[in-house]
Each structure stands twice: as C-alpha cells, then as structure tokens.
Design an enzyme around this catalytic site. Structure first.
Site, short mmCIF file in Angstrom:
data_model
loop_
_atom_site.label_atom_id
_atom_site.label_comp_id
_atom_site.label_asym_id
_atom_site.label_seq_id
_atom_site.Cartn_x
_atom_site.Cartn_y
_atom_site.Cartn_z
N GLY A 155 10.33 -4.51 0.79
CA GLY A 155 10.84 -3.73 -0.35
C GLY A 155 10.81 -2.26 0.03
NE ARG A 156 10.88 0.15 -4.90
CZ ARG A 156 11.15 -0.37 -6.09
NH1 ARG A 156 12.16 0.08 -6.78
NH2 ARG A 156 10.41 -1.32 -6.61
CB ILE A 157 5.88 0.06 -0.08
CG1 ILE A 157 5.82 0.85 -1.39
CG2 ILE A 157 4.68 0.39 0.80
CD1 ILE A 157 4.68 0.43 -2.34
CB THR A 233 -1.69 -0.65 1.35
OG1 THR A 233 -0.40 -1.10 1.78
CG2 THR A 233 -2.44 -0.07 2.53
NE ARG A 235 -1.99 -4.22 -8.06
CZ ARG A 235 -1.51 -3.01 -7.79
NH1 ARG A 235 -1.63 -2.47 -6.60
NH2 ARG A 235 -0.89 -2.32 -8.76
CD GLU A 264 -8.83 -2.76 -6.38
OE1 GLU A 264 -8.48 -1.81 -7.09
OE2 GLU A 264 -8.14 -3.21 -5.46
CG HIS A 283 -6.27 0.59 -5.46
ND1 HIS A 283 -6.19 -0.51 -6.28
CD2 HIS A 283 -4.97 0.98 -5.26
CE1 HIS A 283 -4.93 -0.77 -6.56
NE2 HIS A 283 -4.16 0.12 -5.96
#
Ligand code: GLV
Ligand code: GLV
Length: 332
Positions: A155-157, A233, A235, A264, A283
């Site tokens: 995707g974008r990341i 990075t 979930r 978390e 995070h």
C-alpha cells in the site's frame, strides 16, 4: 447552536484551534488514554469525537451516544474502530492516511539498518566500557547491501519503503495478494512460498484485519529463510508473538525489529522486548513533529467537514453516509 467535540488526547494546538472554531472542545489532556467509562459518559452529549488508536470504539461506548455524528480517528490504522457498530449507529468514521507514510517508511529503514548492523547492542557495549580496542571480529553485523527485502502489503507505506531500497542496494519484492494494486509498481510480486524463500528481511505493512491477524504464525516463520529478519511497524497482532519468540530462540530468525505489540504498552520485561535478538521501539512509526501535526490537522479536518454536513475526505464507512444525510436533515 454549538457542537460538542470530544478530543481524547492533547493534540497539536493548530488542530485544537480549528476544532474550537466549530464547537466546544472537551479535551482529555491527561498523559494516558481516556478511561472507557469516562469516554462513554462524555460521548452521551457529543456531536463529534476525535479519537486515538488506544480508544476502543464499539457498541459499548456508542450505545448512549445519540447525537454523535462522526468519530475521527487520528491514525491510519483503524482496527480500534468497530465499523459495523459505527455504521449501525449511523456514525461516520474517518482515519488519517497519507500524512504518515514517509515517517513510517523512515522508521522502517531505521529499524532495518539498526537491526542488521547491531546498533543498539554496540552502543550498550560502548557505554558498558566494553570497547577496549578496535578488533577485526568485534561488533559484527549483517550487511544490508545486496539483500532482498520482502514487503507484505504494498500500500502507501509498503510502497514508500520499497522505493527507498535502491538507495541501499537492496532488491525489494512484494507478497502477491488478491488485492488490485492502485499504482503501477516496479516491484515483483511473488507467491507466498517464493516470497518467503527469497526475502532476507520481511517487513509488514498490512492493516490488522480478521484475515491478517496472526498472518505471521509458526508455519509462516518456518517457511522464512534461515537467518532472516522480521520487521513490524504495522500492528502487533499480525504476528503470533509466541511463535516469533520460538523462532528467535532457536536461531531460525536472526533478529526482529518490532515497533508494535499485541498488547500495548509493554516494558522491558516483555519476553520479546528483552530478547537479545530483538530491537523494540514504543510504537513510534508516525512519531515526528511534522507528521503528528499533520495527522491532528487531517483528523480535525475530517471531523469539521462531517459536522458541516459534507462528506469527509477519509470516510471509512460509506454505508453510513446516506443514512446520516437523512439524519442531518431531520436534525435540522
Ligand atoms: C499508527 O499506528 C497509525 O495507524 O496511525
Ligand atoms: C496504510 O496502511 C497505508 O499503507 O497507507
């Protein structure tokens, strides 16, 4: 008429000023997430809420929120939102894509480089007085150059991470998925088996959904290359943490860099955080001054657009839109 806008953490002042122009802001400004009971209570007379990924938004907190029109989540990930419940209540939901893409890609590369080159253990050794001489075999890491980086989720990341790979002489490949790709991509897509057999580093960039929960399980880890690395990075719950710990204990995986965890926050006693093969961070994928301001502004923008009766740009539940239009009209 003035809208009541709940904001669940202290966000950038520029975003708060924007919200203040559109209603009365009720801000939870404590340095920890708003307790669920307080949130539920505050939502009773709220028209809009700007939430964090630490706020679970489901039927339980929405039941008495009869005037709530929009929940604007300040994150790209929205696994904390029960979209079915939000849609059922006719409440619009939005997220903050795009603005954190570069920051998250930067952290991913920081983790890859630090993990493979043993940056953190080297620093710890220096501070502990263990740097007694330059030595041909001390503090050796793994060379990044020449390796293959396997991207899960182009995707974008994922794409922003892949695009940085030529600079490090790294070949990027992507895991084939059933999804159509929204962009022309020069990166080869490989079926799972071939993907896991070729990647020296596997980096996760998919959202957490029912189909990605524990995607990285024992079987996945078994199929990874011996001595390879995992970077997460995205979930925490995409990874079966118990299976990962076993793969690290056995040396099957040479290391893991983890910015996210199943539960978390964690501390140094967490079996993965304290593991000698793990580089753990709290995070911080989107944690730059620039990006957190942009995220707050984008979330505030979505919220005020929805309050003004227009379709917010980052609407997640289009199904809630026609119903809301009706309700907006009825509300006057
Ligand atoms: C952070 O994890 C986000 O989803 O924005
Ligand atoms: C979403 O996770 C993205 O890649 O922007």
């Amino acid at each position: 008429m003035s809208f009541v806008i709940v904001v669940t953490r202290a966000i950038h002042p520029d975003a708060l000023s924007l919200l203040n122009q559109h209603g009365t802001v009720r801000l939870w400004d404590q340095p920890h997430p708003i307790p669920r009971g307080v949130l539920q209570d505050w939502l009773k007379d709220a028209d809009a809420a700007l939430t964090m990924l630490t706020d679970r938004i489901d039927d339980g907190v929405l039941n008495d929120a009869s005037s709530l029109r929009v929940v604007s989540n300040m994150a790209v990930g929205y696994d904390n939102l029960d979209l079915v419940a939000l849609t059922h209540h006719g409440i619009l939901a939005t997220n903050t894509p795009d603005v954190l893409t570069e920051a998250t890609a930067e952290l991913t590369w920081a983790l890859i480089l630090a993990l493979l080159r043993g940056l953190v253990p080297s620093r710890e050794a220096l501070l502990a007085g263990e740097w007694t001489s330059w030595s041909p075999d001390a503090f050796l890491g793994t060379e990044v150059s020449g390796k293959t980086l396997g991207i899960v989720g182009l995707g974008r990341i994922g794409l922003a991470v892949a695009r940085r790979s030529p600079a490090f002489n790294v070949r990027a490949v992507a895991l084939e998925s059933g999804k159509a790709v929204p962009h022309a991509s020069p990166f080869p897509r490989l079926p799972r088996r071939e993907f896991l057999e070729s990647a020296d580093i596997v980096s996760l960039h998919v959202p957490l959904t029912a189909s990605t929960r524990h995607l990285v399980n024992r079987e996945w880890l078994d199929a990874m290359k011996s001595g390879s690395f995992l970077v997460n990075t995205a979930r925490g719950a995409i990874v079966d943490e118990l299976a990962l710990k076993e793969a690290l204990d056995s040396g099957k995986l040479a290391g893991a860099a983890l910015d996210v965890f199943n539960e978390e926050p964690i501390n140094g006693h967490h079996p993965l955080a304290s593991h000698p093969r793990v580089l753990a961070t709290p995070h911080i994928g989107s944690a730059t001054y620039e990006t957190r301001r942009q995220m707050a502004l984008r979330a505030a923008g979505n919220l005020v657009t929805a309050l003004s009766g227009k379709r917010p740009p980052d609407l997640l539940n289009g199904e809630a839109w026609p119903g809301r239009t009706q309700r907006f009209l009825n509300d006057g």
